[in-house]
Design a protein around this motif. Structure first.
Motif, PDB file in Angstrom:
ATOM      1  N   HIS A 156       0.836  -1.195   0.000  1.00  0.00           N
ATOM      2  CA  HIS A 156       0.000   0.000   0.000  1.00  0.00           C
ATOM      3  C   HIS A 156       0.876   1.251   0.000  1.00  0.00           C
ATOM      4  N   ALA A 157       0.459   2.265  -0.764  1.00  0.00           N
ATOM      5  CA  ALA A 157       1.237   3.494  -0.890  1.00  0.00           C
ATOM      6  C   ALA A 157       1.126   4.337   0.374  1.00  0.00           C
ATOM      7  N   LEU A 158       2.268   4.820   0.833  1.00  0.00           N
ATOM      8  CA  LEU A 158       2.336   5.712   1.991  1.00  0.00           C
ATOM      9  C   LEU A 158       2.818   7.069   1.492  1.00  0.00           C
ATOM     10  N   ASP A 159       1.926   8.053   1.516  1.00  0.00           N
ATOM     11  CA  ASP A 159       2.223   9.389   1.000  1.00  0.00           C
ATOM     12  C   ASP A 159       2.450  10.329   2.175  1.00  0.00           C
ATOM     13  N   MET A 160       3.688  10.721   2.387  1.00  0.00           N
ATOM     14  CA  MET A 160       4.043  11.574   3.519  1.00  0.00           C
ATOM     15  C   MET A 160       4.477  12.945   3.018  1.00  0.00           C
ATOM     16  N   ARG A 161       4.050  13.984   3.727  1.00  0.00           N
ATOM     17  CA  ARG A 161       4.423  15.353   3.383  1.00  0.00           C
ATOM     18  C   ARG A 161       5.382  15.912   4.433  1.00  0.00           C
ATOM     19  N   GLU A 162       6.112  16.981   4.052  1.00  0.00           N
ATOM     20  CA  GLU A 162       7.083  17.591   4.953  1.00  0.00           C
ATOM     21  C   GLU A 162       6.430  18.010   6.277  1.00  0.00           C
ATOM     22  N   GLY A 163       7.083  17.666   7.371  1.00  0.00           N
ATOM     23  CA  GLY A 163       6.624  18.075   8.692  1.00  0.00           C
ATOM     24  C   GLY A 163       5.643  17.127   9.346  1.00  0.00           C
ATOM     25  N   GLU A 164       5.095  16.172   8.574  1.00  0.00           N
ATOM     26  CA  GLU A 164       4.183  15.195   9.160  1.00  0.00           C
ATOM     27  C   GLU A 164       4.972  14.134   9.920  1.00  0.00           C
ATOM     28  N   CYS A 165       4.261  13.383  10.755  1.00  0.00           N
ATOM     29  CA  CYS A 165       4.894  12.345  11.567  1.00  0.00           C
ATOM     30  C   CYS A 165       4.124  11.046  11.366  1.00  0.00           C
ATOM     31  N   TRP A 166       4.813  10.030  10.847  1.00  0.00           N
ATOM     32  CA  TRP A 166       4.157   8.778  10.487  1.00  0.00           C
ATOM     33  C   TRP A 166       4.823   7.586  11.165  1.00  0.00           C
ATOM     34  N   TYR A 167       3.975   6.677  11.655  1.00  0.00           N
ATOM     35  CA  TYR A 167       4.433   5.354  12.079  1.00  0.00           C
ATOM     36  C   TYR A 167       4.111   4.373  10.964  1.00  0.00           C
ATOM     37  N   ALA A 168       4.999   3.408  10.742  1.00  0.00           N
ATOM     38  CA  ALA A 168       4.694   2.291   9.845  1.00  0.00           C
ATOM     39  C   ALA A 168       5.255   1.013  10.440  1.00  0.00           C
ATOM     40  N   ASP A 169       4.586  -0.078  10.148  1.00  0.00           N
ATOM     41  CA  ASP A 169       5.039  -1.397  10.590  1.00  0.00           C
ATOM     42  C   ASP A 169       6.046  -1.904   9.564  1.00  0.00           C
ATOM     43  N   PHE A 170       7.321  -1.662   9.840  1.00  0.00           N
ATOM     44  CA  PHE A 170       8.355  -2.016   8.878  1.00  0.00           C
ATOM     45  C   PHE A 170       8.768  -3.483   8.968  1.00  0.00           C
ATOM     46  N   SER A 171       8.057  -4.260   9.798  1.00  0.00           N
ATOM     47  CA  SER A 171       8.240  -5.708   9.726  1.00  0.00           C
ATOM     48  C   SER A 171       7.489  -6.269   8.520  1.00  0.00           C
ATOM     49  N   GLN A 172       6.625  -5.446   7.915  1.00  0.00           N
ATOM     50  CA  GLN A 172       5.960  -5.822   6.676  1.00  0.00           C
ATOM     51  C   GLN A 172       6.867  -5.480   5.490  1.00  0.00           C
ATOM     52  N   PRO A 173       6.679  -6.148   4.353  1.00  0.00           N
ATOM     53  CA  PRO A 173       7.492  -5.817   3.174  1.00  0.00           C
ATOM     54  C   PRO A 173       7.312  -4.348   2.799  1.00  0.00           C
ATOM     55  N   HIS A 174       8.419  -3.663   2.542  1.00  0.00           N
ATOM     56  CA  HIS A 174       8.333  -2.252   2.174  1.00  0.00           C
ATOM     57  C   HIS A 174       9.458  -1.887   1.220  1.00  0.00           C
ATOM     58  N   SER A 175       9.221  -0.850   0.448  1.00  0.00           N
ATOM     59  CA  SER A 175      10.200  -0.386  -0.530  1.00  0.00           C
ATOM     60  C   SER A 175       9.998   1.104  -0.755  1.00  0.00           C
ATOM     61  N   VAL A 176      11.050   1.762  -1.252  1.00  0.00           N
ATOM     62  CA  VAL A 176      10.977   3.196  -1.551  1.00  0.00           C
ATOM     63  C   VAL A 176      11.720   3.448  -2.857  1.00  0.00           C
ATOM     64  N   GLU A 177      11.126   4.259  -3.711  1.00  0.00           N
ATOM     65  CA  GLU A 177      11.780   4.644  -4.955  1.00  0.00           C
ATOM     66  C   GLU A 177      11.641   6.151  -5.134  1.00  0.00           C
ATOM     67  N   ASN A 178      12.769   6.816  -5.336  1.00  0.00           N
ATOM     68  CA  ASN A 178      12.750   8.261  -5.561  1.00  0.00           C
ATOM     69  C   ASN A 178      12.835   8.520  -7.060  1.00  0.00           C
ATOM     70  N   CYS A 179      11.681   8.758  -7.652  1.00  0.00           N
ATOM     71  CA  CYS A 179      11.613   8.996  -9.096  1.00  0.00           C
ATOM     72  C   CYS A 179      11.733  10.475  -9.439  1.00  0.00           C
ATOM     73  N   GLY A 180      11.931  11.310  -8.421  1.00  0.00           N
ATOM     74  CA  GLY A 180      11.997  12.749  -8.642  1.00  0.00           C
ATOM     75  C   GLY A 180      13.404  13.236  -8.945  1.00  0.00           C
TER      76      GLY A 180
END
Length: 232
Positions: free
Chosen positions: A136-160
């Motif tokens: 599932h996509a996690l969309d975070m903006r500057e200054g926000e604070c997010w928890y995620a369960d990183f024991s689940q499969p996760h990935s990040v790609e910077n296409c910018g």
């Protein structure tokens, strides 16, 4: 439901960026999991087990974390740490360069159900950053604070075309954090239902925890082994 949660904390993006700029001339270390990414993924420690800024390994469950000299350059970030009424372990700035890709992987020790939790506070990011947790996509903006369960499969790609830099805190769960998570809908009943792992997953988790050689890891191993005895 417990995949990721936006916590009720919001920070000043300009002040965060000011602290980040104070660290720009320092030497950032390449991330240690070199097989897990392509491109440049680097970091700087503000708190670490050794007190060194180049020690960006999270050392979950280690006894005692020390502020590094970098934290002294970041007064606003230091004030953020003071708002967390729980034990803070590692604190890092992690940067993903344009075009870099963190491959799908799991961090088995970083879910709230393991009594530790990791939060991300974006400092510089863009809509071109693709962050997936459990598919599932996690969309975070500057200054926000997010928890995620990183024991689940996760990935990040910077296409910018610009870097993505997040402030990342590893914290220990306590009554204060339980109250905070309850406010944003963390499902404690679901946590209890999913706490029992299947045999194959349990074996994998025990093997990975055994490599950590920390008190927290040993405690979790004993808990998982006790569950295995009950199931058998």
């Amino acid at each position: 439901m417990n995949r990721f949660l936006k916590l009720p904390l919001l920070f000043d993006p300009d002040e965060l960026l000011k602290d980040l700029r104070a660290c720009e001339t320092m030497e950032w270390s390449r991330h240690f999991h070199t097989d897990d990414y392509s491109g440049l993924w680097s970091g700087l420690a503000l708190r670490s087990a050794s007190g060194k800024a180049d020690d960006i390994y999270s050392h979950p469950g280690s006894a005692g974390y020390i502020d590094t000299p970098v934290l002294g350059l970041c007064p606003y970030i230091a004030s953020i740490l003071g708002l967390f009424e729980c034990e803070i372990e590692s604190t890092r700035l992690l940067r993903l360069a344009p075009g870099a890709h963190i491959k799908e992987h799991r961090d088995v020790h970083t879910g709230y159900q393991f009594d530790v939790f990791r939060v991300h506070i974006p400092i510089e990011t863009s809509t071109q950053v693709r962050f997936l947790v459990g598919g599932h996509a996690l969309d975070m903006r500057e200054g926000e604070c997010w928890y995620a369960d990183f024991s689940q499969p996760h990935s990040v790609e910077n296409c910018g075309a610009t870097a993505r830099t997040n402030l990342i805190l590893d914290c220990k769960r306590n009554d204060w954090s339980d109250t905070l998570f309850r406010q944003v809908g963390y499902d404690f009943a679901a946590e209890a239902r999913s706490s029992r792992l299947d045999r194959a997953t349990r074996t994998m988790v025990i093997a990975q925890l055994s490599e950590m050689k920390t008190d927290t890891a040993e405690r979790l191993i004993k808990q998982l082994e006790a569950e295995a005895d009950i199931d058998e």
